[in-house]
Design a protein around this motif. Structure first.
Motif, PDB file in Angstrom:
ATOM      1  N   ILE A   5       0.777  -1.168   0.112  1.00  0.00           N
ATOM      2  CA  ILE A   5       0.041  -0.007  -0.157  1.00  0.00           C
ATOM      3  C   ILE A   5       0.892   1.353   0.137  1.00  0.00           C
ATOM      4  O   ILE A   5       1.726   1.486   1.000  1.00  0.00           O
ATOM      5  N   ILE A   6       0.928   1.969  -1.166  1.00  0.00           N
ATOM      6  CA  ILE A   6       1.436   3.425  -1.046  1.00  0.00           C
ATOM      7  C   ILE A   6       0.541   4.334  -0.592  1.00  0.00           C
ATOM      8  O   ILE A   6      -0.514   4.594  -1.157  1.00  0.00           O
ATOM      9  N   THR A   7       1.198   5.243   0.339  1.00  0.00           N
ATOM     10  CA  THR A   7       0.205   6.248   0.850  1.00  0.00           C
ATOM     11  C   THR A   7       1.168   7.388   1.466  1.00  0.00           C
ATOM     12  O   THR A   7       2.610   7.137   1.734  1.00  0.00           O
ATOM     13  N   VAL A   8       0.523   8.422   1.909  1.00  0.00           N
ATOM     14  CA  VAL A   8       1.164   9.490   2.540  1.00  0.00           C
ATOM     15  C   VAL A   8       0.883   9.576   3.801  1.00  0.00           C
ATOM     16  O   VAL A   8       1.483  10.338   4.758  1.00  0.00           O
ATOM     17  N   LEU A   9       0.089   8.319   4.504  1.00  0.00           N
ATOM     18  CA  LEU A   9      -0.201   8.587   5.658  1.00  0.00           C
ATOM     19  C   LEU A   9      -0.174   7.076   6.249  1.00  0.00           C
ATOM     20  O   LEU A   9      -1.227   6.530   6.544  1.00  0.00           O
ATOM     21  N   PRO A  10       1.088   6.702   6.303  1.00  0.00           N
ATOM     22  CA  PRO A  10       1.022   4.864   6.627  1.00  0.00           C
ATOM     23  C   PRO A  10       0.447   4.779   8.247  1.00  0.00           C
ATOM     24  O   PRO A  10       0.066   3.838   8.281  1.00  0.00           O
ATOM     25  N   GLU A  11       0.520   6.037   9.093  1.00  0.00           N
ATOM     26  CA  GLU A  11       0.217   5.837  10.333  1.00  0.00           C
ATOM     27  C   GLU A  11      -1.319   5.656  10.606  1.00  0.00           C
ATOM     28  O   GLU A  11      -1.959   4.915  11.493  1.00  0.00           O
ATOM     29  N   ASN A  37       5.729   4.829   2.609  1.00  0.00           N
ATOM     30  CA  ASN A  37       5.528   6.117   2.661  1.00  0.00           C
ATOM     31  C   ASN A  37       5.945   6.853   1.066  1.00  0.00           C
ATOM     32  O   ASN A  37       7.252   6.891   1.064  1.00  0.00           O
ATOM     33  N   LEU A  38       5.077   7.338   0.642  1.00  0.00           N
ATOM     34  CA  LEU A  38       5.329   8.101  -0.604  1.00  0.00           C
ATOM     35  C   LEU A  38       6.528   9.129  -0.472  1.00  0.00           C
ATOM     36  O   LEU A  38       7.141   9.462  -1.495  1.00  0.00           O
ATOM     37  N   ARG A  39       6.451   9.720   0.749  1.00  0.00           N
ATOM     38  CA  ARG A  39       7.311  10.823   0.813  1.00  0.00           C
ATOM     39  C   ARG A  39       9.020  10.357   0.790  1.00  0.00           C
ATOM     40  O   ARG A  39       9.750  11.166   0.563  1.00  0.00           O
ATOM     41  N   ASP A  40       9.127   8.953   1.069  1.00  0.00           N
ATOM     42  CA  ASP A  40      10.262   8.392   1.026  1.00  0.00           C
ATOM     43  C   ASP A  40      10.955   8.595  -0.533  1.00  0.00           C
ATOM     44  O   ASP A  40      11.865   8.476  -0.383  1.00  0.00           O
ATOM     45  N   TYR A  41       9.979   8.794  -1.403  1.00  0.00           N
ATOM     46  CA  TYR A  41      10.348   8.917  -2.958  1.00  0.00           C
ATOM     47  C   TYR A  41      10.490  10.054  -3.251  1.00  0.00           C
ATOM     48  O   TYR A  41      10.497  10.321  -4.759  1.00  0.00           O
ATOM     49  N   ILE A  67       5.342   8.769  -7.292  1.00  0.00           N
ATOM     50  CA  ILE A  67       4.729   7.446  -7.498  1.00  0.00           C
ATOM     51  C   ILE A  67       5.381   6.407  -8.401  1.00  0.00           C
ATOM     52  O   ILE A  67       5.639   5.278  -8.250  1.00  0.00           O
ATOM     53  N   ASP A  68       6.009   6.994  -9.576  1.00  0.00           N
ATOM     54  CA  ASP A  68       6.541   6.228 -10.440  1.00  0.00           C
ATOM     55  C   ASP A  68       7.995   5.524  -9.838  1.00  0.00           C
ATOM     56  O   ASP A  68       7.824   4.370 -10.152  1.00  0.00           O
ATOM     57  N   LYS A  69       8.695   6.272  -9.038  1.00  0.00           N
ATOM     58  CA  LYS A  69       9.853   5.519  -8.426  1.00  0.00           C
ATOM     59  C   LYS A  69       9.231   4.601  -7.461  1.00  0.00           C
ATOM     60  O   LYS A  69      10.030   3.585  -7.449  1.00  0.00           O
ATOM     61  N   CYS A  70       8.431   4.896  -6.781  1.00  0.00           N
ATOM     62  CA  CYS A  70       8.128   3.713  -5.520  1.00  0.00           C
ATOM     63  C   CYS A  70       7.284   2.491  -6.303  1.00  0.00           C
ATOM     64  O   CYS A  70       7.759   1.316  -6.017  1.00  0.00           O
TER      65      CYS A  70
END
Length: 225
Positions: A5-11, A37-41, A67-70
């Motif tokens: 699951i790709i998200t900006v809010l994993p918590e 966490n999408l922010r990691d990318y 998104i593409d990187k993830c």
């Protein structure tokens, strides 16, 4: 099954997978669920993953590059049956779709936010778009949880009684019939005698009839499918 699951809010996602049926499925090794966490990318020091829309207008748009990187990183590690985007204008999730997708080995779920994602993500990276209903949420995380739960409970070995899922509402396009348990008489409200008869064939027939009547009264559209 593996669900990424790709998200900006994993918590926001963790709690539902730490309880009940989904937790047991993970502990049994029947499913893996990973949050990314999408922010990691993100490609800038502020870890931003959104920007203003071309052409103007309200709201922000999730950028294609993170998104593409993830997704590319995940696809370099394994093959995926579906890359799913949760969106209000996707195909509405139903039991038939869940039955089919429960056979998948690996899926990615992208959770949208803000005004949505750059259209090029949908055009070139996504293989399936799913909606959980005709309404808008703050993000795709709740939809991803609902989709995951609908799939995980269908995996053999997840439920203690594997026939339970086969008698749920929407299997065979029917709602489930009424159900009862002890006591047989409560304040004068009695359980239908057929359920106490011990006659399996009569009970099955009663349940089929009640399922049909329940569907006809509440969701007649299901009978047209």
């Amino acid at each position: 099954m593996r669900i990424d699951i790709i998200t900006v809010l994993p918590e926001l996602l963790r709690s539902p997978f730490d309880a009940s049926i989904m937790k047991r499925a993970i502990e049994k090794g029947l499913v893996e669920v990973h949050f990314h966490n999408l922010r990691d990318y993100a490609t800038n020091k502020y870890k931003s993953v959104d920007d203003y829309p071309y052409g103007g207008g309200a709201g922000m748009v999730m950028m294609i590059e993170p998104i593409d990187k993830c997704i590319s990183q995940l696809k370099s590690e394994r093959d995926y049956n579906e890359i799913i985007y949760m969106t209000p204008d996707g195909e509405t999730l139903n039991q038939g779709m869940a039955n089919t997708m429960s056979l998948c080995k690996n899926i990615v779920i992208l959770c949208g936010h803000y005004k949505g994602v750059d259209q090029r993500v949908r055009d070139h990276l996504i293989t399936k778009e799913i909606s959980i209903g005709d309404y808008v949420l703050s993000g795709g995380e709740l939809g991803a949880i609902i989709l995951s739960d609908a799939l995980i409970r269908l995996i053999p070995g997840v439920l203690s009684d594997e026939t339970s899922a086969l008698t749920d509402s929407f299997q065979d396009n029917l709602l489930a019939p009424p159900i009862y348990t002890r006591p047989a008489n409560y304040n004068g409200w009695e359980v239908p005698p057929v359920l106490l008869s011990g006659h399996a064939a009569n009970i099955d027939q009663w349940r089929e009839e009640m399922a049909y009547e329940h569907t006809k009264n509440r969701r007649p559209d299901l009978l047209d499918r």
